[in-house]
Design a protein around this motif. Structure first.
Motif, mmCIF file in Angstrom:
data_model
loop_
_atom_site.group_PDB
_atom_site.id
_atom_site.type_symbol
_atom_site.label_atom_id
_atom_site.label_comp_id
_atom_site.label_asym_id
_atom_site.label_seq_id
_atom_site.Cartn_x
_atom_site.Cartn_y
_atom_site.Cartn_z
ATOM 1 N N SER A 12 31.317 -19.421 -10.113
ATOM 2 C CA SER A 12 31.058 -17.989 -10.283
ATOM 3 C C SER A 12 32.331 -17.178 -10.059
ATOM 4 O O SER A 12 32.624 -16.226 -10.796
ATOM 5 N N SER A 13 33.101 -17.568 -9.046
ATOM 6 C CA SER A 13 34.366 -16.868 -8.768
ATOM 7 C C SER A 13 35.327 -16.993 -9.945
ATOM 8 O O SER A 13 35.974 -16.015 -10.338
ATOM 9 N N VAL A 18 38.199 -14.551 -14.613
ATOM 10 C CA VAL A 18 38.507 -14.505 -16.049
ATOM 11 C C VAL A 18 38.100 -13.156 -16.635
ATOM 12 O O VAL A 18 38.856 -12.533 -17.399
ATOM 13 N N MET A 19 36.894 -12.689 -16.290
ATOM 14 C CA MET A 19 36.437 -11.390 -16.794
ATOM 15 C C MET A 19 37.302 -10.256 -16.246
ATOM 16 O O MET A 19 37.580 -9.285 -16.950
ATOM 17 N N ALA A 20 37.740 -10.390 -14.992
ATOM 18 C CA ALA A 20 38.606 -9.367 -14.401
ATOM 19 C C ALA A 20 39.936 -9.302 -15.132
ATOM 20 O O ALA A 20 40.451 -8.209 -15.420
ATOM 21 N N THR A 28 41.190 1.868 -19.261
ATOM 22 C CA THR A 28 39.866 2.409 -18.964
ATOM 23 C C THR A 28 38.981 1.431 -18.208
ATOM 24 O O THR A 28 38.017 1.839 -17.549
ATOM 25 N N THR A 29 39.266 0.128 -18.294
ATOM 26 C CA THR A 29 38.450 -0.879 -17.612
ATOM 27 C C THR A 29 39.193 -1.559 -16.471
ATOM 28 O O THR A 29 38.648 -2.468 -15.846
ATOM 29 N N ALA A 30 40.431 -1.131 -16.199
ATOM 30 C CA ALA A 30 41.251 -1.810 -15.188
ATOM 31 C C ALA A 30 40.633 -1.705 -13.796
ATOM 32 O O ALA A 30 40.646 -2.676 -13.035
ATOM 33 N N ARG A 31 40.078 -0.538 -13.459
ATOM 34 C CA ARG A 31 39.483 -0.377 -12.133
ATOM 35 C C ARG A 31 38.306 -1.342 -11.950
ATOM 36 O O ARG A 31 38.163 -1.983 -10.903
ATOM 37 N N ARG A 32 37.479 -1.452 -12.978
ATOM 38 C CA ARG A 32 36.356 -2.386 -12.907
ATOM 39 C C ARG A 32 36.859 -3.822 -12.793
ATOM 40 O O ARG A 32 36.271 -4.644 -12.097
ATOM 41 N N GLY A 33 37.953 -4.126 -13.493
ATOM 42 C CA GLY A 33 38.525 -5.460 -13.408
ATOM 43 C C GLY A 33 38.977 -5.796 -12.004
ATOM 44 O O GLY A 33 38.755 -6.913 -11.518
ATOM 45 N N MET A 34 39.604 -4.845 -11.331
ATOM 46 C CA MET A 34 40.031 -5.073 -9.947
ATOM 47 C C MET A 34 38.833 -5.272 -9.029
ATOM 48 O O MET A 34 38.880 -6.090 -8.103
ATOM 49 N N GLN A 35 37.767 -4.543 -9.265
ATOM 50 C CA GLN A 35 36.562 -4.700 -8.442
ATOM 51 C C GLN A 35 35.942 -6.076 -8.645
ATOM 52 O O GLN A 35 35.497 -6.717 -7.680
ATOM 53 N N ALA A 37 37.565 -8.777 -9.575
ATOM 54 C CA ALA A 37 38.464 -9.751 -8.965
ATOM 55 C C ALA A 37 38.291 -9.787 -7.447
ATOM 56 O O ALA A 37 38.271 -10.867 -6.842
ATOM 57 N N ALA A 38 38.149 -8.603 -6.842
ATOM 58 C CA ALA A 38 37.953 -8.549 -5.390
ATOM 59 C C ALA A 38 36.636 -9.214 -4.987
ATOM 60 O O ALA A 38 36.583 -9.962 -3.996
ATOM 61 N N PHE A 39 35.587 -8.969 -5.772
ATOM 62 C CA PHE A 39 34.298 -9.591 -5.456
ATOM 63 C C PHE A 39 34.367 -11.104 -5.665
ATOM 64 O O PHE A 39 33.808 -11.882 -4.869
ATOM 65 N N GLY A 40 35.053 -11.539 -6.711
ATOM 66 C CA GLY A 40 35.222 -12.974 -6.940
ATOM 67 C C GLY A 40 35.963 -13.647 -5.810
ATOM 68 O O GLY A 40 35.609 -14.756 -5.388
#
Length: 462
Positions: A12-13, A18-20, A28-35, A37-40
């Motif tokens: 799952s991580s 990969v999605m991050a 526009t999606t970079a902030r979501r990507g960081m979130q 990655a942090a959750f992973g």
């Protein structure tokens, strides 16, 4: 069941990482990507904490607390202008962790007499790449922070010496794999990796720091891969491979943006001081023409289209908020304002994008080089703030210039250019800029933050 759960958590991580990484490709999606990655990473850490190989949690708790104490200030208090050196510093911490793991695993295997040739190979690469990245990242941090000279530091026979040292390290690695219990060669690899990291960055000029930071990121990822093989940990292998591959691809992209090869970056000592021309004059004999803030404000206020080109000087002056206020004032007067971002502007990829976005400037106004270059001919004024090599026409016209062939912003095509510059000296790379002595260009000397604030005051009075 525990082992299965850990592997599912790792899977799952890996998917989240990969999605991050994909999300980080768009502002526009970079902030979501960081979130993501942090959750992973949180999932991976939690899965590791229930691994049966962990026999005591006391030191893990100490590490978590210490990491939080160090990490929070680095993330929250370090200004965006210092982000390049913060990234380099973070690379050093990550590589240091990998190096310590490698040393610990080797000593454990040595004591238990369980070292195999395959494990020794992985550990050897881990400590070599890890120690190299630690010292290399610290050197990059020192140059970016101004603790060390930004210009290349070279000596006679440097490249040959570095390659010889690298060859000795590689030979020691091969010998250690053949004789895993020979501690002497293990120490030689560790020492040589440390020295190679220092000597690799020493001759690199400040203008090449974006490529070097990306390359060190790749080395840190490869060290993580080696750690994963040594510990038989799948998530380390996957994440390290993603990190190593992305860092290498980014380094290639940055080199292409500067029209330079890896060999030229690593061995060319680009960024050394060039002599032969007086300060304030170019090789063509032209002179910089100064302009006052009130005249520059009139030119901007009565323009229809203005393009702002930010550079590292803007970051040093911490003038991003003043730039946003200036752009807002011009737009209220009906001026079309946009920003031209060169791929290697600043001291790391995306440096200018992040800096301007932090000041509240819309992503839609931040145009990449390929999108904005055809628009310069329609611009009434181009405002260059602290940029140098990325707007230097010598990259196209002067075959003897070290930056010849480097893709640049077509600032020279605009109807007029105003350059904000602290003084008449050369830029970070030491290359004379022909744009600054062009008949189209006017120089507004002084601190960028104060100059932009003064422009705003003058525009209100126009």
């Amino acid at each position: 069941m525990i082992t299965t759960g850990i592997q599912l958590a790792y899977l799952s991580s890996a998917a989240l990482f990969v999605m991050a990484l994909r999300s980080l490709g768009q502002p526009t999606t970079a902030r979501r990507g960081m979130q993501m990655a942090a959750f992973g990473m949180l999932v991976a850490v939690c899965a590791t904490l229930v691994d049966q190989r962990i026999v005591s949690y006391e030191w893990l708790i100490v590490g978590l607390v210490a990491g939080g104490i160090v990490g929070y200030p680095l993330g929250m208090w370090v200004p965006m202008t210092a982000m390049p050196q913060r990234i380099a510093f973070s690379h050093a911490f990550g590589a240091l962790a990998a190096t310590f793991v490698g040393v610990g695993e080797y000593l454990h295997g040595l004591h238990a007499e369980t070292l195999s040739h395959g494990q020794t190979l992985a550990l050897s690469f881990e400590i070599f790449l890890g120690s190299l990245t630690v010292t290399g990242s610290l050197m990059a941090f020192g140059k970016l922070q101004g603790i060390l000279p930004g210009a290349p530091i070279t000596f006679r026979g440097q490249n040959l010496f570095n390659l010889s040292l690298f060859a000795v390290g590689l030979a020691s690695l091969v010998w250690l794999v053949a004789t895993p219990y020979d501690v002497t060669f293990f120490m030689v690899i560790l020492v040589i990796g440390t020295l190679v990291g220092i000597l690799m960055v020493l001759p690199i000029g400040g203008a090449d720091m974006p490529v070097i930071v990306s390359l060190l990121n790749s080395y840190a990822g490869l060290a993580a891969v080696a750690t994963g093989f040594a510990l038989d940990n799948n998530i380390l292998i996957v994440v390290g491979a993603l990190d190593g591959a992305s860092g290498f691809i980014l380094s290639m992209a940055m080199s292409k943006a500067m029209n330079r090869s890896f060999a030229n970056v690593l061995f060319g000592a680009f960024g050394s001081e060039s002599g032969g021309a007086d300060e304030g004059a170019s090789a063509s004999g032209g002179e910089m023409v100064a302009i006052e803030a009130d005249d520059a404000a009139i030119r901007l206020a009565y323009s229809q289209r203005v393009i702002i080109v930010p550079g590292y000087g803007l970051a040093v002056a911490q003038a991003q908020h003043q730039v946003r206020e200036l752009a807002d004032q011009l737009e209220k007067r009906g001026v079309d304002v946009s920003f031209a971002i060169h791929p290697v502007a600043g001291r790391m990829p995306g440096h200018m994008n992040v800096l301007l976005a932090e000041a509240g400037i819309s992503y839609e106004k931040l145009l990449d080089m390929d999108d904005v270059n055809d628009r310069f001919s329609d611009a009434d004024v181009v405002l260059v703030i602290g940029a140098n090599d990325v707007v230097n026409p010598a990259a196209r016209t002067n075959r003897s210039s070290p930056i010849y062939g480097m893709p640049i912003l077509n600032v020279q095509d605009a109807k007029s250019v105003i350059v904000l510059k602290r003084g008449r000296g050369k830029g970070f790379s030491g290359v004379e800029n022909e744009l600054f002595v062009s008949p189209k260009a006017s120089m507004l000397f002084g601190d960028a933050k104060q100059s932009i604030a003064q422009l705003g005051v003058e525009i209100k009075q126009v």
